[in-house]
Write a protein that holds these residues in place. Sequence first.
Motif, PDB file in Angstrom:
ATOM      1  N   LEU A  16       0.987  -1.123  -0.092  1.00  0.00           N
ATOM      2  CA  LEU A  16      -0.027   0.047  -0.007  1.00  0.00           C
ATOM      3  C   LEU A  16       0.941   1.089  -0.024  1.00  0.00           C
ATOM      4  O   LEU A  16       0.392   2.206  -0.746  1.00  0.00           O
ATOM      5  CB  LEU A  16      -1.074   0.152   1.232  1.00  0.00           C
ATOM      6  N   GLU A  17       2.037   1.030   0.767  1.00  0.00           N
ATOM      7  CA  GLU A  17       3.121   2.350   0.712  1.00  0.00           C
ATOM      8  C   GLU A  17       3.566   2.496  -0.482  1.00  0.00           C
ATOM      9  O   GLU A  17       3.704   3.809  -1.193  1.00  0.00           O
ATOM     10  CB  GLU A  17       3.881   2.296   1.893  1.00  0.00           C
ATOM     11  N   GLY A  18       3.843   1.401  -1.357  1.00  0.00           N
ATOM     12  CA  GLY A  18       4.503   1.562  -2.402  1.00  0.00           C
ATOM     13  C   GLY A  18       3.619   2.084  -3.701  1.00  0.00           C
ATOM     14  O   GLY A  18       3.774   3.094  -4.483  1.00  0.00           O
ATOM     15  N   ARG A  24       1.794   9.494  -5.290  1.00  0.00           N
ATOM     16  CA  ARG A  24       2.289  10.704  -5.003  1.00  0.00           C
ATOM     17  C   ARG A  24       3.385  11.178  -6.123  1.00  0.00           C
ATOM     18  O   ARG A  24       3.368  12.357  -6.438  1.00  0.00           O
ATOM     19  CB  ARG A  24       2.955  10.812  -3.986  1.00  0.00           C
ATOM     20  N   ASP A  25       4.002  10.394  -6.787  1.00  0.00           N
ATOM     21  CA  ASP A  25       5.103  10.978  -7.556  1.00  0.00           C
ATOM     22  C   ASP A  25       4.274  11.310  -8.710  1.00  0.00           C
ATOM     23  O   ASP A  25       4.652  12.426  -9.260  1.00  0.00           O
ATOM     24  CB  ASP A  25       5.770   9.592  -8.312  1.00  0.00           C
ATOM     25  N   ASN A  26       3.172  10.538  -9.337  1.00  0.00           N
ATOM     26  CA  ASN A  26       2.307  11.253 -10.418  1.00  0.00           C
ATOM     27  C   ASN A  26       1.659  12.526  -9.926  1.00  0.00           C
ATOM     28  O   ASN A  26       1.368  13.403 -10.663  1.00  0.00           O
ATOM     29  CB  ASN A  26       1.384  10.095 -10.678  1.00  0.00           C
ATOM     30  N   PHE A  27       1.016  12.681  -8.609  1.00  0.00           N
ATOM     31  CA  PHE A  27       0.329  13.676  -8.083  1.00  0.00           C
ATOM     32  C   PHE A  27       1.370  15.007  -8.275  1.00  0.00           C
ATOM     33  O   PHE A  27       0.875  15.941  -8.791  1.00  0.00           O
ATOM     34  CB  PHE A  27      -0.233  13.384  -6.750  1.00  0.00           C
ATOM     35  N   GLU A  28       2.815  14.849  -7.973  1.00  0.00           N
ATOM     36  CA  GLU A  28       3.474  15.859  -7.875  1.00  0.00           C
ATOM     37  C   GLU A  28       3.636  16.505  -9.241  1.00  0.00           C
ATOM     38  O   GLU A  28       3.776  17.648  -9.636  1.00  0.00           O
ATOM     39  CB  GLU A  28       4.954  15.644  -7.331  1.00  0.00           C
ATOM     40  N   MET A  29       3.761  15.619 -10.173  1.00  0.00           N
ATOM     41  CA  MET A  29       3.940  16.050 -11.678  1.00  0.00           C
ATOM     42  C   MET A  29       2.801  16.588 -11.963  1.00  0.00           C
ATOM     43  O   MET A  29       2.926  17.526 -12.873  1.00  0.00           O
ATOM     44  CB  MET A  29       4.293  14.663 -12.448  1.00  0.00           C
ATOM     45  N   ALA A  58      -3.311   9.894   3.692  1.00  0.00           N
ATOM     46  CA  ALA A  58      -2.955  11.155   4.174  1.00  0.00           C
ATOM     47  C   ALA A  58      -1.557  11.574   4.450  1.00  0.00           C
ATOM     48  O   ALA A  58      -0.806  12.709   4.343  1.00  0.00           O
ATOM     49  CB  ALA A  58      -3.879  11.376   5.382  1.00  0.00           C
ATOM     50  N   ASP A  59      -0.893  10.617   5.047  1.00  0.00           N
ATOM     51  CA  ASP A  59       0.422  10.723   5.782  1.00  0.00           C
ATOM     52  C   ASP A  59       1.353  10.926   4.587  1.00  0.00           C
ATOM     53  O   ASP A  59       2.475  11.839   4.549  1.00  0.00           O
ATOM     54  CB  ASP A  59       1.034   9.659   6.563  1.00  0.00           C
ATOM     55  N   ILE A  60       1.432  10.244   3.336  1.00  0.00           N
ATOM     56  CA  ILE A  60       2.401  10.089   2.354  1.00  0.00           C
ATOM     57  C   ILE A  60       2.022  11.465   1.497  1.00  0.00           C
ATOM     58  O   ILE A  60       3.333  12.214   1.166  1.00  0.00           O
ATOM     59  CB  ILE A  60       2.173   9.011   1.446  1.00  0.00           C
ATOM     60  N   PHE A  61       1.093  11.902   1.174  1.00  0.00           N
ATOM     61  CA  PHE A  61       0.772  13.160   0.515  1.00  0.00           C
ATOM     62  C   PHE A  61       0.819  14.437   1.381  1.00  0.00           C
ATOM     63  O   PHE A  61       0.775  15.407   0.817  1.00  0.00           O
ATOM     64  CB  PHE A  61      -0.619  12.955  -0.101  1.00  0.00           C
ATOM     65  N   LYS A 118      11.005  11.281   4.085  1.00  0.00           N
ATOM     66  CA  LYS A 118      12.174  11.154   3.828  1.00  0.00           C
ATOM     67  C   LYS A 118      12.168   9.687   3.088  1.00  0.00           C
ATOM     68  O   LYS A 118      13.228   9.588   2.028  1.00  0.00           O
ATOM     69  CB  LYS A 118      12.961  10.428   5.311  1.00  0.00           C
ATOM     70  N   LEU A 119      11.353   8.757   3.367  1.00  0.00           N
ATOM     71  CA  LEU A 119      11.293   7.461   2.630  1.00  0.00           C
ATOM     72  C   LEU A 119      10.967   7.717   0.766  1.00  0.00           C
ATOM     73  O   LEU A 119      11.613   7.238   0.082  1.00  0.00           O
ATOM     74  CB  LEU A 119      10.058   6.548   3.055  1.00  0.00           C
ATOM     75  N   PHE A 120      10.181   8.836   0.842  1.00  0.00           N
ATOM     76  CA  PHE A 120       9.682   9.279  -0.415  1.00  0.00           C
ATOM     77  C   PHE A 120      10.993   9.634  -1.331  1.00  0.00           C
ATOM     78  O   PHE A 120      11.048   9.349  -2.552  1.00  0.00           O
ATOM     79  CB  PHE A 120       8.716  10.278  -0.634  1.00  0.00           C
ATOM     80  N   GLU A 121      11.849  10.489  -0.774  1.00  0.00           N
ATOM     81  CA  GLU A 121      13.169  10.906  -1.438  1.00  0.00           C
ATOM     82  C   GLU A 121      13.836   9.722  -1.850  1.00  0.00           C
ATOM     83  O   GLU A 121      14.355   9.717  -2.796  1.00  0.00           O
ATOM     84  CB  GLU A 121      13.944  11.759  -0.435  1.00  0.00           C
TER      85      GLU A 121
END
Length: 148
Positions: A16-18, A24-29, A58-61, A118-121
Amino acid sequence: GLDISHTKKHLVKSILEGITFSLRDNFEMMEKSIDSQIKNIISVGGGSKNKDWLQIQADIFNKNIMTINIEEGPGLGAAMIAALGMKYFDNIKECSDAFIKYTQIIKPNKENTKIYDKLFEQYKKIYPNTKSICYNLIGICEDQNKSN
């Protein structure tokens, strides 16, 4: 860091995190392409029933995740477009106010958000460093399919 101490619950959470990191990667683009910040995210469908995943989102975004009283988001969107086209409403705001009823708002947990940032980076470094491996795997699979 996967070892014998990890359970099915750990593995499901990591999946689920992956998925959410990819979103999030797509959302930021998308935010970058429209040059605007999106304040809230609306979750619909089966995934919106999973409170744990909603909190992960909610936490990741680092955004509020909102759910609505309708599960069929595409159908609702089509009905809203039809209602606007038929001039039942003067504008999209009036239409969405009539159609959309929020059922819950999941707020980000700031401590989790710090960790996920930090994990997203690190997540963003994975694809550029594995791109050639992925292409090689596709080629190997295609060759195997041709021989079967």
